[in-house]
Scaffold this motif. Sequence first.
Motif, PDB file in Angstrom:
ATOM      1  N   PRO A   1     -32.796   6.809  83.035  1.00  0.00           N
ATOM      2  CA  PRO A   1     -32.625   6.504  81.607  1.00  0.00           C
ATOM      3  C   PRO A   1     -33.662   7.141  80.703  1.00  0.00           C
ATOM      4  N   ASP A   2     -34.856   7.426  81.248  1.00  0.00           N
ATOM      5  CA  ASP A   2     -35.888   8.037  80.419  1.00  0.00           C
ATOM      6  C   ASP A   2     -35.504   9.444  79.974  1.00  0.00           C
ATOM      7  N   ARG A   3     -34.512  10.020  80.632  1.00  0.00           N
ATOM      8  CA  ARG A   3     -34.058  11.363  80.260  1.00  0.00           C
ATOM      9  C   ARG A   3     -32.966  11.313  79.191  1.00  0.00           C
ATOM     10  N   ILE A   4     -32.504  10.119  78.871  1.00  0.00           N
ATOM     11  CA  ILE A   4     -31.417   9.952  77.905  1.00  0.00           C
ATOM     12  C   ILE A   4     -32.000   9.505  76.569  1.00  0.00           C
ATOM     13  N   PRO A   5     -31.543  10.061  75.462  1.00  0.00           N
ATOM     14  CA  PRO A   5     -32.034   9.608  74.150  1.00  0.00           C
ATOM     15  C   PRO A   5     -31.862   8.091  73.996  1.00  0.00           C
ATOM     16  N   LYS A   6     -32.909   7.426  73.534  1.00  0.00           N
ATOM     17  CA  LYS A   6     -32.889   5.971  73.424  1.00  0.00           C
ATOM     18  C   LYS A   6     -31.809   5.470  72.473  1.00  0.00           C
TER      19      LYS A   6
ATOM     20  N   GLN B   1     -27.061   5.505  77.707  1.00  0.00           N
ATOM     21  CA  GLN B   1     -28.054   4.640  78.332  1.00  0.00           C
ATOM     22  C   GLN B   1     -27.386   3.657  79.291  1.00  0.00           C
ATOM     23  N   GLN B   2     -26.283   3.045  78.854  1.00  0.00           N
ATOM     24  CA  GLN B   2     -25.564   2.100  79.708  1.00  0.00           C
ATOM     25  C   GLN B   2     -24.962   2.806  80.916  1.00  0.00           C
ATOM     26  N   LYS B   3     -24.432   3.999  80.675  1.00  0.00           N
ATOM     27  CA  LYS B   3     -23.845   4.767  81.777  1.00  0.00           C
ATOM     28  C   LYS B   3     -24.915   5.113  82.818  1.00  0.00           C
ATOM     29  N   ALA B   4     -26.109   5.480  82.351  1.00  0.00           N
ATOM     30  CA  ALA B   4     -27.204   5.814  83.270  1.00  0.00           C
ATOM     31  C   ALA B   4     -27.615   4.590  84.081  1.00  0.00           C
ATOM     32  N   GLN B   5     -27.684   3.420  83.435  1.00  0.00           N
ATOM     33  CA  GLN B   5     -28.034   2.191  84.140  1.00  0.00           C
ATOM     34  C   GLN B   5     -27.006   1.875  85.230  1.00  0.00           C
ATOM     35  N   ASP B   6     -25.726   2.037  84.897  1.00  0.00           N
ATOM     36  CA  ASP B   6     -24.655   1.764  85.865  1.00  0.00           C
ATOM     37  C   ASP B   6     -24.724   2.749  87.028  1.00  0.00           C
ATOM     38  N   LYS B   7     -24.990   4.009  86.706  1.00  0.00           N
ATOM     39  CA  LYS B   7     -25.098   5.034  87.748  1.00  0.00           C
ATOM     40  C   LYS B   7     -26.253   4.724  88.698  1.00  0.00           C
ATOM     41  N   LEU B   8     -27.412   4.370  88.148  1.00  0.00           N
ATOM     42  CA  LEU B   8     -28.572   4.062  88.988  1.00  0.00           C
ATOM     43  C   LEU B   8     -28.307   2.862  89.883  1.00  0.00           C
ATOM     44  N   LYS B   9     -27.616   1.866  89.343  1.00  0.00           N
ATOM     45  CA  LYS B   9     -27.286   0.685  90.144  1.00  0.00           C
ATOM     46  C   LYS B   9     -26.414   1.073  91.335  1.00  0.00           C
ATOM     47  N   ALA B  10     -25.402   1.897  91.076  1.00  0.00           N
ATOM     48  CA  ALA B  10     -24.502   2.329  92.152  1.00  0.00           C
ATOM     49  C   ALA B  10     -25.220   3.225  93.153  1.00  0.00           C
ATOM     50  N   ILE B  11     -26.078   4.107  92.659  1.00  0.00           N
ATOM     51  CA  ILE B  11     -26.829   5.024  93.521  1.00  0.00           C
ATOM     52  C   ILE B  11     -27.773   4.246  94.436  1.00  0.00           C
ATOM     53  N   ASN B  12     -28.478   3.273  93.865  1.00  0.00           N
ATOM     54  CA  ASN B  12     -29.404   2.459  94.664  1.00  0.00           C
ATOM     55  C   ASN B  12     -28.666   1.671  95.741  1.00  0.00           C
ATOM     56  N   GLU B  13     -27.530   1.071  95.368  1.00  0.00           N
ATOM     57  CA  GLU B  13     -26.755   0.292  96.337  1.00  0.00           C
ATOM     58  C   GLU B  13     -26.256   1.175  97.470  1.00  0.00           C
TER      59      GLU B  13
END
Length: 223
Positions: free
Chosen positions: A35-40, A46-58
């Motif tokens: 998310p730090d790479r996405i404009p605040k 931002q929401q898409k990045a959060q969802d992606k990270l959640k899926a990637i971590n799982e």
Amino acid sequence: MSDLEQYYRVLELEPGATLEEVNQAYKDLVFVWHPDRIPKDNLRLQQKAQDKLKAINEAREKLRSLKTKPQTTHQTTYQTTHHSPSPQQEKPSQPTQQPPKQNSDLSGKDYSRANLSNKDLSGRNLSYANLSGANLSDTFMHKVNLRGANLSEANLFRANLLLADLREANLRAANLIGADLSGADLRGADLTGARIRSGERLLVKLVGTNLAGAIMPDGSIYQ
């Protein structure tokens, strides 16, 4: 599609990929979707990045647990059922030394000259650890605590140090070429003689990095 196949797809891998490939795919995707790479102000991304990270971590955790799970075979079961084991067989095998768990406290440990290349040290506490001369190339250290650590002459080539705590760290003569220090806290760190450029070209990512009071490679203090 099975859950297992879905985990491979999330990491953009073919089913049956090795643990090393799983770990590398995870690092690459976190690098892209952090998310730090996405404009605040772009809330949708931002929401898409959060969802992606959640899926990637799982996906990574599921595949890692699967690939590191001890395997038993029917042949072994058959033998222990029908034959009395010899004294040597009864003796438990020595456990293989495993790396410390994800949030282990490694503060003050001595890893000088250690080869930690490609390791996942994300989130660990390495404050005041001795990593002088260590090989940390391509190491994933997202949110690692390296406050006061000795990283003098360490090789941090392409290391991922997103949001790392490097306050008062000793980075004298360290190789930081290709390292990502986005969002890292380098207040009071000593980077005297550290390699960060090739000619006039800066080759370290410093987006959102806090360098207040840090000693820069040329000896000047960052204001």
